[in-house]
Design a protein around this motif. Structure first.
Motif, short mmCIF file in Angstrom:
data_model
loop_
_atom_site.label_atom_id
_atom_site.label_comp_id
_atom_site.label_asym_id
_atom_site.label_seq_id
_atom_site.Cartn_x
_atom_site.Cartn_y
_atom_site.Cartn_z
N GLU A 117 46.13 39.55 34.11
CA GLU A 117 46.73 40.12 35.33
C GLU A 117 47.11 41.57 35.09
O GLU A 117 47.56 41.92 34.00
CB GLU A 117 47.98 39.32 35.72
CG GLU A 117 47.61 37.98 36.32
CD GLU A 117 48.83 37.14 36.63
OE1 GLU A 117 49.96 37.69 36.71
OE2 GLU A 117 48.66 35.93 36.79
N GLU A 169 43.61 42.84 39.21
CA GLU A 169 45.00 42.44 39.53
C GLU A 169 45.31 41.04 39.03
O GLU A 169 46.35 40.80 38.43
CB GLU A 169 45.18 42.44 41.05
CG GLU A 169 45.97 43.62 41.57
CD GLU A 169 46.05 43.62 43.06
OE1 GLU A 169 46.41 42.56 43.63
OE2 GLU A 169 45.74 44.66 43.66
N ASP A 170 44.38 40.11 39.29
CA ASP A 170 44.66 38.70 38.97
C ASP A 170 43.85 38.17 37.80
O ASP A 170 43.92 36.98 37.50
CB ASP A 170 44.36 37.84 40.20
CG ASP A 170 45.21 38.26 41.38
OD1 ASP A 170 46.39 38.60 41.15
OD2 ASP A 170 44.70 38.28 42.51
#
Ligand code: UGY
Ligand code: MN
Length: 303
Positions: A117, A169-170
């Motif tokens: 992340e 982001e993830d």
């Protein structure tokens, strides 16, 4: 132990007698364990593992010391259980597993990047071009004013000295090829989705072929996607000056490299040096797809 065993353990009576004699001795339990007699008090053993059906999946990867990985002067197989993850310059909140690099004579690097992340990958070193394919998750590239989303099965090419940063982001799993640019042309940033790339003619071959980079002399390598139906195989038993870095994305089969034959499956990676004889047959019940680096348009004499 041998002479005791020779006394005549064949009969139950002899076994009982022997256990009675040996019972007070510290080693008696071990000796009794050699013969599964109820009088020895041990569990009745049941060897269902030895009688399991031959079509049951076996966990070879967990077999101590066993690996399908192999390393030879002209090729290497790096199977899933052999990957080693580590931090790498320029990669934040991410680990990488290098599979091929100049350390073994290759003209390119090939590695997997496991982005967590809020992770990022700085641009490659000066003069180095980079190709990234998203295997899992979602990554993005800031290219000029554009923010480009790269989902699974999409890719991006960064020419040498690109300042574009890869981020996630993830989290995302990437396959990366890098090479010290050597063609003297003007390669440009590009990106796309594998299935949008057109199928190309393959001559006598039956596999389906896509090339993800332009086929011009501006580029010194290309990345091919090759699809085989089960039972299909390479028609040409290839020997060529080009180097390969291959990752099996789907399916299973047999890869011949030099005079060795390797059963391979999705997740396995292969390095092929110049001129190593190479051949593949797709087996099993599902199609094979692999992605493969191939250096190109570089004069074989001048390297
Ligand atoms: O293009 C190639 O050299 C490719 N067909 N090689 C391979 O799949 N081993
Ligand atoms: Mn080849």
């Amino acid at each position: 132990m041998k002479s005791i065993g020779n006394i005549g353990l064949g009969s139950v009576a002899a076994g009982l007698a022997l256990c009675a004699i040996l019972a007070p001795l510290a080693s008696a339990a071990e000796l009794c364990g050699l013969e599964p007699t109820p009088s020895c008090g041990g569990d009745i053993r049941e060897y269902s593992a030895a009688m399991r059906p031959s079509d049951e999946a076996l966990a070879f990867d967990n077999l101590p010391g066993f690996t399908r990985s192999a390393s030879h002067f002209d090729h290497a197989v790096v199977s899933v259980e052999s990957r080693v993850w580590a931090g790498q310059r320029g990669w934040k909140k991410a680990t990488t597993a290098h599979i091929v690099s100049p350390a073994r004579g290759a003209n390119f690097a090939m590695y997997l990047a496991d982005m967590g992340e809020e992770s990022s990958g700085e641009p490659a070193a000066a003069g180095v071009e980079r190709f990234a394919m998203v295997l899992t998750g979602e990554a993005s590239v800031r290219h000029g004013k554009k923010n480009i989303q790269l989902g699974p099965n999409s890719y991006a090419y960064f020419p040498p000295n690109s300042t574009d940063v890869l981020s996630s982001e993830d989290g995302a799993g990437l396959l990366i090829y890098e090479r010290l640019y050597s063609a003297g042309g003007k390669p440009v940033f590009s990106h796309g989705e594998v299935e949008e790339s057109p199928l190309l003619p393959t001559g006598p071959e039956v596999f389906k072929l896509r090339k993800l980079l332009p086929q011009t002399t501006d580029y010194d390598f290309n990345v091919h996607i090759m699809d085989f139906q089960p039972g299909e195989y390479l028609w040409v038993k290839e020997v060529h000056y080009n180097q390969h870095g291959l990752l099996l994305l789907e399916g299973k089969g047999i890869y011949r490299l030099g005079d060795k034959w390797y059963p391979v499956q999705a997740g396995d990676a292969i390095w092929m040096a110049p001129y190593v004889p190479q051949w593949y047959a797709a087996l099993g019940s599902t199609p094979t797809r692999y992605v493969i680096y191939k250096d190109t348009t570089v004069d074989p004499l001048l390297g």
